[in-house]
Scaffold this active site. Structure first.
Site, PDB file in Angstrom:
ATOM      1  N   GLU A 169      -5.721 -11.086  17.818  1.00 17.09           N
ATOM      2  CA  GLU A 169      -6.745 -10.471  16.985  1.00 17.09           C
ATOM      3  C   GLU A 169      -6.084  -9.826  15.765  1.00 17.09           C
ATOM      4  O   GLU A 169      -5.377  -8.807  15.894  1.00 17.09           O
ATOM      5  CB  GLU A 169      -7.523  -9.416  17.786  1.00 17.09           C
ATOM      6  CG  GLU A 169      -8.647  -8.815  16.962  1.00 17.09           C
ATOM      7  CD  GLU A 169      -9.613  -7.963  17.780  1.00 17.09           C
ATOM      8  OE1 GLU A 169      -9.379  -7.773  18.976  1.00 17.09           O
ATOM      9  OE2 GLU A 169     -10.591  -7.485  17.190  1.00 17.09           O
ATOM     10  N   LYS A 175     -12.948  -4.896  38.758  1.00 19.37           N
ATOM     11  CA  LYS A 175     -13.252  -5.880  37.713  1.00 19.37           C
ATOM     12  C   LYS A 175     -14.740  -6.086  37.450  1.00 19.37           C
ATOM     13  O   LYS A 175     -15.156  -7.163  37.031  1.00 19.37           O
ATOM     14  CB  LYS A 175     -12.584  -7.231  38.025  1.00 19.37           C
ATOM     15  CG  LYS A 175     -11.083  -7.115  38.207  1.00 19.37           C
ATOM     16  CD  LYS A 175     -10.445  -8.386  38.680  1.00 19.37           C
ATOM     17  CE  LYS A 175      -8.963  -8.159  38.940  1.00 19.37           C
ATOM     18  NZ  LYS A 175      -8.297  -9.294  39.551  1.00 19.37           N
ATOM     19  N   ASP A 214      -3.015  -6.921  35.185  1.00 17.71           N
ATOM     20  CA  ASP A 214      -4.109  -7.860  35.412  1.00 17.71           C
ATOM     21  C   ASP A 214      -5.140  -7.641  34.300  1.00 17.71           C
ATOM     22  O   ASP A 214      -5.851  -6.634  34.306  1.00 17.71           O
ATOM     23  CB  ASP A 214      -4.728  -7.587  36.787  1.00 17.71           C
ATOM     24  CG  ASP A 214      -5.749  -8.647  37.163  1.00 17.71           C
ATOM     25  OD1 ASP A 214      -6.305  -9.282  36.241  1.00 17.71           O
ATOM     26  OD2 ASP A 214      -6.000  -8.830  38.367  1.00 17.71           O
ATOM     27  N   HIS A 263     -15.873  -6.229   3.157  1.00 19.82           N
ATOM     28  CA  HIS A 263     -16.825  -7.324   3.215  1.00 19.82           C
ATOM     29  C   HIS A 263     -17.216  -7.731   1.796  1.00 19.82           C
ATOM     30  O   HIS A 263     -17.252  -8.904   1.454  1.00 19.82           O
ATOM     31  CB  HIS A 263     -18.078  -6.908   3.986  1.00 19.82           C
ATOM     32  CG  HIS A 263     -17.998  -7.293   5.427  1.00 19.82           C
ATOM     33  ND1 HIS A 263     -17.843  -6.389   6.426  1.00 19.82           N
ATOM     34  CD2 HIS A 263     -18.042  -8.501   6.013  1.00 19.82           C
ATOM     35  CE1 HIS A 263     -17.792  -7.016   7.587  1.00 19.82           C
ATOM     36  NE2 HIS A 263     -17.910  -8.298   7.357  1.00 19.82           N
TER      37      HIS A 263
END
Ligand code: ADP
Length: 498
Positions: A177, A309, A385, A483
């Site tokens: 990212e 999770k 994890d 933007h």
């Protein structure tokens, strides 16, 4: 991409990329698939296999050849032998189960190469671009990944130094990212220039909650009362703690639904994230209870009251893994010069976005700007994890003007950071190197648990930095500005993506 640039504040990113700054730091479920399932999976693609024809092994000597039936123009990823070619054909025909290659060949790299080639032939799809070489396939066997055909490369960037509890940490972040590392780095800079952050561990216990069923709600209640009676705790802890020299039972919290009982065991697990350890302890206790409660029917060792999770209020309220609070007082000057905004704007935005906005959205533990971005990047880099980012990213970010409104008090409270420095993916070479960079590799010799606790506080510190930077970019209106600027870009995005 343009959105991301804007989201994290393109102005400061450009300054980092285009000119080295002289002032930088001048003044850191879980359930295992069964063999049956694997076989069924295999059967969907190719006929379910027989055992490998042992005669294949006797082909001697193995002469290097280039695969005769290659589907693609690219060079084969590895030079195959005639024996390999035989095995590939056997896998393609469904005579040899793909999952059995490691055990049959005794060579994990070769097994991966053969599986990969067979997969390309079966699917007619090229895996070119997914590397095979340069990875130790032995190191994942039986613990980290089944049926490998290569590995995905994720770049690791460094944010920092993060000054936390008086020590500096270079925080590894594995991400694709754009701007995330740069943004976190800017937050680290603001924290450093303001004298550092402080983090405190509030609790440390991994949980597992089996579900058991009785004939009546009365019997389920009998067990609840038994488990919650302080007089029985010592016996239960003794039985539980046999699972590991590091396991220490802390509590059992029960919830009833009719005649079903959910038993949430919480346990200290040393430097391990602890799911295996706590599950073994739970099994010991269930076996023990069966004597006094023979009518107890164990429906599942995990009954989702754990909760692993999945977003769940129980983790947000009770905590899971490490509960950490981390704070810093950011100097008013630093807010202006480094974060390019004001204390007042940050406090207002935090109230309206992270608190009110999240309340309006009915958030569960999501009272923050992007904690999961930082959590997940650090988790991937350090072998945690990544699926546990669900609850590990629970975070409430607070901002308040202090010192007569001049400075900013910022904090992140994270009740469920689930990390370990032993077990799982932490022992793999790349992940272990990242843990080493932070000084938390492996088990702590002096004090079991100290490494995983330190890692949890670093995660919270990095989240604090990430929150500061993104919130500042938003408060400064950089999102809109960039933007405006980049939407006028003449770059043909379709060409870039092609
Ligand atoms: P998890 O419970 O997170 O799944 P594993 O069971 O894979 O972790 O790994 C924990 C293993 O590491 C256990 O066998 C435990 O005995 C061993 N171990 C060695 N040192 C430590 C330590 N300091 N803390 C916790 N476990 C340790």
């Amino acid at each position: 991409f343009i959105y991301l640039l804007g989201f994290f504040g393109i102005d400061f990113v450009q300054s980092l990329v285009l000119r080295p700054s002289a002032d930088v730091w001048a003044t850191e479920d879980d359930e295992v698939e069964s063999e049956v399932l694997l076989r069924n999976e295999d059967a969907r693609h190719v006929p379910c296999g027989q055992a490998l024809d042992r005669s294949i092994r006797s082909l001697q000597p193995p002469a290097p050849i280039v695969t005769a039936e290659k589907v693609f123009d690219e060079m084969p990823v590895t030079v195959m032998t005639e024996e390999d070619e035989e095995i590939i054909r056997s896998v393609v025909r469904g005579m040899t189960p793909s999952y059995s290659l490691e055990s049959k060949l005794g060579d994990c790299k070769r097994a991966a190469a053969i599986r990969r080639e067979a997969l390309q032939r079966i699917t007619g799809k090229s895996l070119s671009g997914l590397p095979l070489d340069g990875f130790d396939y032995e190191s994942i066997l039986g613990q980290c990944c089944e049926m490998p055909v290569g590995y995905v490369q994720i770049p690791v960037g460094i944010a920092g130094p993060l000054l936390l509890n008086g020590r500096e940490y270079s925080v590894p972040m594995a991400t694709t990212e754009g701007c995330l590392v740069a943004s976190t780095n800017r937050g680290c800079k603001a924290i450093h220039l303001s004298g550092g952050a402080t983090s405190v561990l509030l609790r440390d216990g991994m949980t597992r909650a089996p579900v058991v069923r009785f004939g009546t709600a009365k019997r389920a209640a009998d067990l609840k009362l038994y488990l919650e009676d302080p007089e029985n705790f010592e016996t239960l802890a003794c039985v539980f703690n046999r699972s590991s020299r590091f396991a220490r039972l802390q509590s059992i919290k029960c919830a009833i639904a009719g005649k079903n009982l959910y038993l949430r065991f919480s346990c200290f697990t040393g430097d391990a994230m602890g799911m295996n350890m706590v599950s073994k302890g739970v099994q010991n206790v269930l076996d023990f209870l069966q004597t006094d409660f023979p009518d107890m029917d164990v429906i599942g060792i995990s009954g989702n009251f754990c909760s692993d999770k999945k977003p769940a209020a129980v983790n947000w309220i009770e905590g899971r893994g490490k509960s950490v609070v981390c704070e810093a007082i950011i100097n008013g000057d630093v807010v202006t010069k480094v974060l390019k905004t004001s204390v007042e704007s940050l406090v207002e935005l935090n109230m309206l976005k992270n608190l009110t906005g999240s309340a309006m959205a009915g958030a569960l533990g999501g009272f923050n700007a992007h904690a999961s971005n930082i959590v997940t990047a650090v988790y991937i880099a350090t072998g945690q994890d990544p699926a546990q980012n669900v609850e590990s990213s629970h975070c409430i970010t607070m901002m308040e003007a202090v010192n007569g409104g001049k400075d900013l008090h910022v904090s992140v409270t994270m009740p469920s950071i689930e990390v370990g420095t032993v077990g799982g993916g932490t022992q793999l070479a790349s992940q272990s190197a990242c843990l080493n960079l932070l000084g938390v590799k492996g088990a702590s010799k002096e004090s079991p648990g100290a490494n995983s606790i330190l890692l949890a506080t670093i995660v919270a510190g990095a989240v604090l930095a990430g929150e500061l930077s993104l919130m500042s970019a938003l408060a400064a209106g950089q999102l809109v500005k960039s933007h405006m600027k980049y939407n006028r870009s003449s770059k043909d995005v379709s060409k870039v993506s092609s």
